[in-house]
Design a protein around this motif. Structure first.
Motif, PDB file in Angstrom:
ATOM      1  N   ILE A 106       8.933   1.194   9.386  1.00 47.62           N
ATOM      2  CA  ILE A 106      10.300   0.690   9.208  1.00 47.62           C
ATOM      3  C   ILE A 106      10.747   0.889   7.771  1.00 47.62           C
ATOM      4  CG2 ILE A 106      11.762  -1.369   9.277  1.00 47.62           C
ATOM      5  CD1 ILE A 106      10.020  -2.403  11.558  1.00 47.62           C
ATOM      6  N   LEU A 107       9.827   0.708   6.818  1.00 43.83           N
ATOM      7  CA  LEU A 107      10.165   0.911   5.410  1.00 43.83           C
ATOM      8  C   LEU A 107      10.567   2.360   5.156  1.00 43.83           C
ATOM      9  CD1 LEU A 107      10.263  -0.049   2.486  1.00 43.83           C
ATOM     10  CD2 LEU A 107       7.830   0.529   2.296  1.00 43.83           C
ATOM     11  N   LYS A 108       9.796   3.310   5.663  1.00 46.61           N
ATOM     12  CA  LYS A 108      10.124   4.720   5.455  1.00 46.61           C
ATOM     13  C   LYS A 108      11.486   5.066   6.056  1.00 46.61           C
ATOM     14  CE  LYS A 108       6.168   6.307   7.092  1.00 46.61           C
ATOM     15  NZ  LYS A 108       5.082   7.268   7.477  1.00 46.61           N
ATOM     16  N   LYS A 109      11.754   4.539   7.237  1.00 48.09           N
ATOM     17  CA  LYS A 109      13.048   4.793   7.881  1.00 48.09           C
ATOM     18  C   LYS A 109      14.191   4.171   7.087  1.00 48.09           C
ATOM     19  CE  LYS A 109      15.487   4.158  12.265  1.00 48.09           C
ATOM     20  NZ  LYS A 109      15.396   3.616  13.651  1.00 48.09           N
ATOM     21  N   THR A 110      13.988   2.966   6.583  1.00 49.23           N
ATOM     22  CA  THR A 110      15.031   2.256   5.842  1.00 49.23           C
ATOM     23  C   THR A 110      15.353   2.965   4.532  1.00 49.23           C
ATOM     24  OG1 THR A 110      14.340   0.153   6.793  1.00 49.23           O
ATOM     25  CG2 THR A 110      15.665   0.063   4.799  1.00 49.23           C
ATOM     26  N   LEU A 111      14.318   3.402   3.810  1.00 44.62           N
ATOM     27  CA  LEU A 111      14.531   4.034   2.504  1.00 44.62           C
ATOM     28  C   LEU A 111      14.803   5.530   2.613  1.00 44.62           C
ATOM     29  CD1 LEU A 111      11.783   2.304   0.330  1.00 44.62           C
ATOM     30  CD2 LEU A 111      14.107   1.559   0.826  1.00 44.62           C
TER      31      LEU A 111
ATOM     32  N   ASN B 244       0.826  -1.209   0.000  1.00 42.76           N
ATOM     33  CA  ASN B 244       0.000   0.000   0.000  1.00 42.76           C
ATOM     34  C   ASN B 244       0.860   1.259   0.000  1.00 42.76           C
ATOM     35  OD1 ASN B 244      -2.295  -1.572   0.061  1.00 42.76           O
ATOM     36  ND2 ASN B 244      -2.635  -1.361   2.260  1.00 42.76           N
ATOM     37  N   TYR B 245       1.913   1.266   0.802  1.00 41.67           N
ATOM     38  CA  TYR B 245       2.764   2.455   0.873  1.00 41.67           C
ATOM     39  C   TYR B 245       3.487   2.686  -0.452  1.00 41.67           C
ATOM     40  CZ  TYR B 245       6.265   5.807   2.391  1.00 41.67           C
ATOM     41  OH  TYR B 245       7.052   6.924   2.495  1.00 41.67           O
ATOM     42  N   CYS B 246       4.014   1.635  -1.034  1.00 45.04           N
ATOM     43  CA  CYS B 246       4.750   1.777  -2.289  1.00 45.04           C
ATOM     44  C   CYS B 246       3.834   2.235  -3.422  1.00 45.04           C
ATOM     45  CB  CYS B 246       5.433   0.461  -2.656  1.00 45.04           C
ATOM     46  SG  CYS B 246       6.866   0.069  -1.626  1.00 45.04           S
ATOM     47  N   GLU B 247       2.612   1.716  -3.461  1.00 46.96           N
ATOM     48  CA  GLU B 247       1.666   2.144  -4.490  1.00 46.96           C
ATOM     49  C   GLU B 247       1.298   3.608  -4.307  1.00 46.96           C
ATOM     50  OE1 GLU B 247      -1.612  -0.531  -4.242  1.00 46.96           O
ATOM     51  OE2 GLU B 247      -0.593  -2.135  -5.366  1.00 46.96           O
ATOM     52  N   ALA B 248       1.070   4.024  -3.061  1.00 45.71           N
ATOM     53  CA  ALA B 248       0.670   5.410  -2.786  1.00 45.71           C
ATOM     54  C   ALA B 248       1.787   6.395  -3.088  1.00 45.71           C
ATOM     55  CB  ALA B 248       0.234   5.547  -1.329  1.00 45.71           C
ATOM     56  N   ASN B 249       3.040   5.941  -2.986  1.00 46.16           N
ATOM     57  CA  ASN B 249       4.176   6.848  -3.174  1.00 46.16           C
ATOM     58  C   ASN B 249       4.981   6.528  -4.432  1.00 46.16           C
ATOM     59  OD1 ASN B 249       4.484   8.545  -0.465  1.00 46.16           O
ATOM     60  ND2 ASN B 249       3.831   6.471   0.095  1.00 46.16           N
ATOM     61  N   GLN B 250       4.402   5.727  -5.309  1.00 46.21           N
ATOM     62  CA  GLN B 250       5.009   5.389  -6.605  1.00 46.21           C
ATOM     63  C   GLN B 250       6.435   4.863  -6.454  1.00 46.21           C
ATOM     64  OE1 GLN B 250       4.372   9.129  -8.771  1.00 46.21           O
ATOM     65  NE2 GLN B 250       2.504   8.292  -9.656  1.00 46.21           N
ATOM     66  N   ILE B 251       6.608   3.974  -5.500  1.00 48.17           N
ATOM     67  CA  ILE B 251       7.902   3.326  -5.280  1.00 48.17           C
ATOM     68  C   ILE B 251       7.856   1.940  -5.925  1.00 48.17           C
ATOM     69  CG2 ILE B 251       9.505   2.412  -3.561  1.00 48.17           C
ATOM     70  CD1 ILE B 251       8.418   4.512  -1.612  1.00 48.17           C
ATOM     71  N   PRO B 252       8.687   1.686  -6.916  1.00 46.12           N
ATOM     72  CA  PRO B 252       8.693   0.367  -7.553  1.00 46.12           C
ATOM     73  C   PRO B 252       8.997  -0.725  -6.532  1.00 46.12           C
ATOM     74  CG  PRO B 252       9.947   1.941  -8.852  1.00 46.12           C
ATOM     75  CD  PRO B 252       9.662   2.606  -7.538  1.00 46.12           C
ATOM     76  N   LEU B 253       8.222  -1.788  -6.592  1.00 48.90           N
ATOM     77  CA  LEU B 253       8.348  -2.872  -5.622  1.00 48.90           C
ATOM     78  C   LEU B 253       8.288  -4.213  -6.343  1.00 48.90           C
ATOM     79  CD1 LEU B 253       8.278  -4.016  -2.668  1.00 48.90           C
ATOM     80  CD2 LEU B 253       5.771  -3.826  -2.802  1.00 48.90           C
ATOM     81  N   HIS B 254       9.192  -5.098  -5.977  1.00 44.53           N
ATOM     82  CA  HIS B 254       9.205  -6.449  -6.542  1.00 44.53           C
ATOM     83  C   HIS B 254       9.139  -7.438  -5.392  1.00 44.53           C
ATOM     84  CE1 HIS B 254       9.814  -9.079  -9.983  1.00 44.53           C
ATOM     85  NE2 HIS B 254      10.603  -9.822  -9.233  1.00 44.53           N
TER      86      HIS B 254
END
Length: 249
Positions: A242-247, A194-204
């Motif tokens: 944690i994802l936001k902090k990591t990236l 959900n976070y990656c889709e909302a912020n247009q972050i490519p995710l695999h």
């Protein structure tokens, strides 16, 4: 130390709780997935042993040949997780669970027991200091940090699979390898997606759905592994924060 330990079996798995996700409704779907995964593993010698209390006190292990990790060796047990949390810490439960595992290994005629740890304490990996106290020794190392530790009964040693030493992948986007062994993964994947889709972050996303895939992972993997810009970031399960902090985004 009081209380008794019980093993999760095919006969009681529907009624008994999996204490790593006890009482947390957001992980209910993950618990269902975990139980289904365990049902397919129990006849392979998979063990989930916990204190018969409402708490997080358990050990989970399997024959190394059937363990979904990039570790190889003959006639070993592999420990996925040993966890004692909250008010149950410091009462000898961790040592008791480990002693049970050691006794089980001897009873089965195993060559030893192994587990992934690290020189510096990392989330979701067992503490090296505790393992050393009960006789485990480092038998293999990746990146001078991630360690395979073993308690050998006959002098033989397991090792990391050669593919795990890469710690790199070709994909540059955020890439997560995840298995069904941990009940937290369902909610973590949902938050990350959900976070990656909302912020247009490519995710695999790579779902590890077979023993063969798990044994051939391109990095350290206990049930979760994260890569970004092709580099290995770690084994810590991630939620949105944690994802936001990591990236750094």
């Amino acid at each position: 130390m009081e209380g008794k330990f019980i093993n999760i079996t095919l006969d009681n798995i529907e009624q008994e709780h999996l204490c790593c996700a006890i009482g947390d409704k957001k992980h209910a779907a993950g618990v269902d997935v975990k139980k289904q995964w365990m049902k397919e593993r129990l006849n392979e010698g998979h063990v989930f042993r916990r204190l018969d209390e409402k708490g997080k006190i358990f050990i989970e292990y399997a024959p190394l040949e059937k363990a979904w990790v990039p570790v190889i060796g003959d006639n070993y047990l592999y420990i996925y997780c040993l966890w004692v949390a909250g008010s149950f810490k410091g009462k000898g439960y961790g040592k008791a669970l480990m002693d049970d595992c050691i006794e089980d290994a001897h009873t089965q005629g195993k060559s030893g027991i192994c587990i992934i740890s690290s020189r510096k304490k990392k989330p979701y990996l067992s503490d090296k200091k505790f393992l050393s106290k009960v006789g485990f020794e480092t038998v293999d190392v990746i990146q001078d940090d991630y360690e395979l530790m073993a308690l050998s009964f006959d002098g033989t040693k397991p090792a990391f699979q050669e593919t795990a030493r890469r710690m790199k992948i070709d994909q540059q986007e955020l890439t997560i390898y995840y298995g069904k062994q941990c009940p937290y993964h369902v909610n973590c994947i949902m938050q990350i997606t959900n976070y990656c889709e909302a912020n247009q972050i490519p995710l695999h996303l790579h779902c590890i759905d077979s023993l063969q895939k798990a044994k051939s992972e391109p990095g350290i993997f206990n049930n979760w592994a994260v890569f970004y810009h092709g580099e290995f970031l770690g084994v810590q399960l991630m939620n949105e924060n944690i994802l936001k902090k990591t990236l750094g985004v």
